[in-house]
Design an enzyme around this catalytic site. Structure first.
Site, PDB file in Angstrom:
ATOM      1  N   HIS A  63      11.072   3.320  -9.560  1.00 56.63           N
ATOM      2  CA  HIS A  63      12.511   3.455  -9.808  1.00 56.63           C
ATOM      3  C   HIS A  63      13.229   3.558  -8.471  1.00 56.63           C
ATOM      4  CE1 HIS A  63      11.182   7.583  -9.248  1.00 56.63           C
ATOM      5  NE2 HIS A  63      12.440   7.996  -9.144  1.00 56.63           N
ATOM      6  N   HIS A  65      15.186   5.783  -6.851  1.00 52.28           N
ATOM      7  CA  HIS A  65      15.585   6.992  -6.162  1.00 52.28           C
ATOM      8  C   HIS A  65      14.989   6.905  -4.752  1.00 52.28           C
ATOM      9  CE1 HIS A  65      16.607   9.633  -9.904  1.00 52.28           C
ATOM     10  NE2 HIS A  65      17.676   9.026  -9.415  1.00 52.28           N
ATOM     11  N   ASP A  67      13.440   8.647  -2.495  1.00 55.17           N
ATOM     12  CA  ASP A  67      12.103   9.057  -2.064  1.00 55.17           C
ATOM     13  C   ASP A  67      11.007   8.116  -2.562  1.00 55.17           C
ATOM     14  OD1 ASP A  67      12.965  10.158  -4.553  1.00 55.17           O
ATOM     15  OD2 ASP A  67      11.301  11.559  -4.570  1.00 55.17           O
ATOM     16  N   HIS A  68      11.387   7.144  -3.381  1.00 56.45           N
ATOM     17  CA  HIS A  68      10.408   6.182  -3.889  1.00 56.45           C
ATOM     18  C   HIS A  68      10.631   4.758  -3.386  1.00 56.45           C
ATOM     19  CE1 HIS A  68       8.684   8.997  -6.905  1.00 56.45           C
ATOM     20  NE2 HIS A  68       9.875   9.564  -6.753  1.00 56.45           N
ATOM     21  N   ASP A 208       8.143   9.924 -11.496  1.00 53.92           N
ATOM     22  CA  ASP A 208       9.186  10.771 -12.070  1.00 53.92           C
ATOM     23  C   ASP A 208       9.458  10.511 -13.555  1.00 53.92           C
ATOM     24  OD1 ASP A 208       9.147  11.009  -9.364  1.00 53.92           O
ATOM     25  OD2 ASP A 208      11.314  11.109  -9.139  1.00 53.92           O
ATOM     26  N   HIS A 266       3.606  14.490  -5.449  1.00 53.53           N
ATOM     27  CA  HIS A 266       5.062  14.603  -5.604  1.00 53.53           C
ATOM     28  C   HIS A 266       5.455  16.075  -5.768  1.00 53.53           C
ATOM     29  CE1 HIS A 266       9.121  13.841  -7.316  1.00 53.53           C
ATOM     30  NE2 HIS A 266       9.037  12.692  -6.653  1.00 53.53           N
TER      31      HIS A 266
END
Length: 306
Positions: A63, A65, A67-68, A208, A266
């Site tokens: 996805h 966001h 941090d990914h 997530d 994570h």
């Protein structure tokens, strides 16, 4: 070097720490490299891990966001800097196409490597190849998110003693495998008579998400499950609010789905010491538990017997 292993590039959640980089996970699978969720700093982490970007054949983003995915521009540009000759396929949620385009062309650079965009519009098969079948499942996060799993088809292992019993050698072995039967003198030998089942291996990647059907579908019978465990059990309300799993939830999924090796990652920056994650996971899962650490290498377990 193991032919099937996970190279951990980063294990933090929203905010990196002194000891944990943003996300990044490279699965090396028989010479095929799949890079999952390249967070900020992934290019440097590859360098520290001793892995060239030429080892990457596919990029799978769960996805959009930061941090990914904020490491994507550096990875994309490094592919061209190093003149990687093979195409690299990128998978990501189709609803985030505009984010992908911005990240792919974040700055000016001389693009010579071939990056092929193959967005994921819904659950199902994403790709097939010598690595097996790559599948995606929808997860339950605050924005569109997908988890991935790699499934190696079941096969059969030829038994040398049984082949010798029937005098089957050389090209006849391959012919028997292809056709399923082979005439030997006055007898018809089937492939089942001279082989044993060889279960295919499975890798699953779950980031997530709250608990949902997709989590269980991805984790089912995984030999190696990489799964977010952002919060300890006592912070379950925070996990639900922000669309994450607790370590107890992640471990329970592993237990119910027959996972062989569980990789927890994570971690929220609120936990300076993550030893409690292993303790809580062990309360519900009695398999192999790994607390992911930056630059660690986690082998896929040896192939299970039928």
């Amino acid at each position: 070097m193991a032919s099937r292993e996970l190279v951990v590039l980063g294990t933090a959640s929203q905010v990196p720490t002194r000891h944990r980089n943003h996300n990044g996970y490279l699965l090396r699978w028989d010479g095929h490299g799949l890079l999952f969720d390249p967070g900020e700093g992934s290019q440097r982490q590859l360098l520290l891990a001793g892995v060239p970007v030429s080892a990457i054949h596919r990029i799978c983003v769960s996805h959009f966001h930061g941090d990914h995915c904020l490491g994507l521009p550096g990875i994309v540009q490094r592919l061209s800097v190093d003149n990687v000759s093979h195409p690299v396929i990128a998978h990501y949620p189709a609803s985030g196409q505009h984010y992908f385009e911005r990240l792919r062309h974040a700055t000016a650079f001389h693009e010579v490597a071939e990056l092929v965009a193959e967005p994921v519009a819904g659950p199902g098969v994403v790709a097939t190849g010598p690595f097996g079948v790559l599948e995606a499942r929808a997860l339950d996060h605050r924005i569109d998110s997908f988890g991935y799993r790699l499934v190696e088809p079941d096969a059969r292992r030829m038994l040398p003693d049984q082949l010798a019993r029937w005098g089957i050698t050389g090209p006849d072995v391959g012919r028997l495998q292809r056709e399923g039967t082979l005439r030997v003198g006055e007898h018809t030998v089937t492939v089942e008579q001279v082989s044993a089942p060889r279960p295919g291996q499975r890798f699953a990647f779950v980031m997530d998400t709250r608990l949902c059907d997709g989590v269980y579908e991805l984790a089912e019978r995984a030999d190696l499950l990489v799964i977010e465990s952002t919060y300890l059990a006592e912070h379950a309300e925070l996990a639900a609010e922000y669309g994450h799993l607790t370590v107890t939830q992640a471990a329970r999924v592993a237990a119910e789905c027959g996972v062989r090796r569980l990789v927890l990652t994570h971690f929220s920056r609120r936990y300076a010491d993550v030893s409690g994650f292993a303790e809580q996971a062990a309360e519900v899962f009695d398999g192999d538990i790994v607390l992911a650490a930056d630059l660690a290498r986690v082998p896929v377990p040896a192939r299970a017997t039928a």
